[in-house]
Design a protein around this motif. Sequence first.
Motif, PDB file in Angstrom:
ATOM      1  N   LYS A   1       3.194   3.264   3.007  1.00 45.94           N
ATOM      2  CA  LYS A   1       4.640   3.442   2.809  1.00 45.94           C
ATOM      3  C   LYS A   1       5.036   4.899   3.056  1.00 45.94           C
ATOM      4  O   LYS A   1       6.004   5.174   3.767  1.00 45.94           O
ATOM      5  CB  LYS A   1       5.031   3.035   1.393  1.00 45.94           C
ATOM      6  N   ILE A   2       4.281   5.830   2.509  1.00 45.77           N
ATOM      7  CA  ILE A   2       4.588   7.257   2.693  1.00 45.77           C
ATOM      8  C   ILE A   2       4.457   7.642   4.163  1.00 45.77           C
ATOM      9  O   ILE A   2       5.332   8.321   4.719  1.00 45.77           O
ATOM     10  CB  ILE A   2       3.676   8.116   1.797  1.00 45.77           C
TER      11      ILE A   2
ATOM     12  N   ASN B   1       0.845  -1.182   0.000  1.00 43.42           N
ATOM     13  CA  ASN B   1       0.000   0.000   0.000  1.00 43.42           C
ATOM     14  C   ASN B   1       0.894   1.250   0.000  1.00 43.42           C
ATOM     15  O   ASN B   1       1.629   1.494   0.955  1.00 43.42           O
ATOM     16  CB  ASN B   1      -0.903  -0.028   1.239  1.00 43.42           C
ATOM     17  N   GLN B   2       0.855   2.042  -1.049  1.00 39.39           N
ATOM     18  CA  GLN B   2       1.716   3.228  -1.189  1.00 39.39           C
ATOM     19  C   GLN B   2       1.440   4.256  -0.095  1.00 39.39           C
ATOM     20  O   GLN B   2       2.352   4.916   0.396  1.00 39.39           O
ATOM     21  CB  GLN B   2       1.518   3.856  -2.576  1.00 39.39           C
ATOM     22  N   ASP B   3       0.169   4.397   0.312  1.00 43.82           N
ATOM     23  CA  ASP B   3      -0.203   5.361   1.342  1.00 43.82           C
ATOM     24  C   ASP B   3       0.476   5.015   2.671  1.00 43.82           C
ATOM     25  O   ASP B   3       1.013   5.886   3.350  1.00 43.82           O
ATOM     26  CB  ASP B   3      -1.727   5.376   1.493  1.00 43.82           C
TER      27      ASP B   3
ATOM     28  N   ASN C   1       0.845  -2.793   7.923  1.00 42.76           N
ATOM     29  CA  ASN C   1       1.475  -3.284   6.695  1.00 42.76           C
ATOM     30  C   ASN C   1       1.573  -4.805   6.717  1.00 42.76           C
ATOM     31  O   ASN C   1       1.347  -5.462   5.717  1.00 42.76           O
ATOM     32  CB  ASN C   1       2.859  -2.659   6.512  1.00 42.76           C
TER      33      ASN C   1
END
Length: 162
Positions: A111-112, A107-109, A157
């Motif tokens: 990760k940020i 999930n990119q969100d 995560n």
Amino acid sequence: KKYNGNKNIIDVLKEAKDSPWGKHYQVAWAMFLDKPINGHGYNSFQIKCKKYEEITNTNTGNFKGCSRHPHNAFLEILAEQGLVGLLILNIIIFYILKKILTLKFNNQDIKIKFILLGVLFLCFYFPLKPTGSLFSVWLGSMTFFVYSFYLFFLDKNKSIKS
């Protein structure tokens, strides 16, 4: 003093020694050198700094070397908990760095958010930055607040991957 822009870094560092923070740092360093393994104990800087203020000759001028804490998280740990405390703090910091650098995120969100929380946590402990007391209400609260979100996103995560 007002900075005039014409000084080189060596002159600035020499003047820093006589600044309020420079004097606190000298006292904390002297305390660390006296008891390098275990330090002087939790919240001992304000109690024992008078002795070291005299030893380091930082008890002269407008600013003194004694205060409630040394205004640097690493020097506070060294003076109060010694190398053992610094080792524990560094293990935590390097653990966070390792996790940030090695985790694979679906999930990119997340990760940020995870990376931003790691950067925020590390900003608290930049070694050359003057800080509040590590064990004070504000800095300690912010540290554990950020670290709890770090653990939350780490767990989130893992659950997304499963």
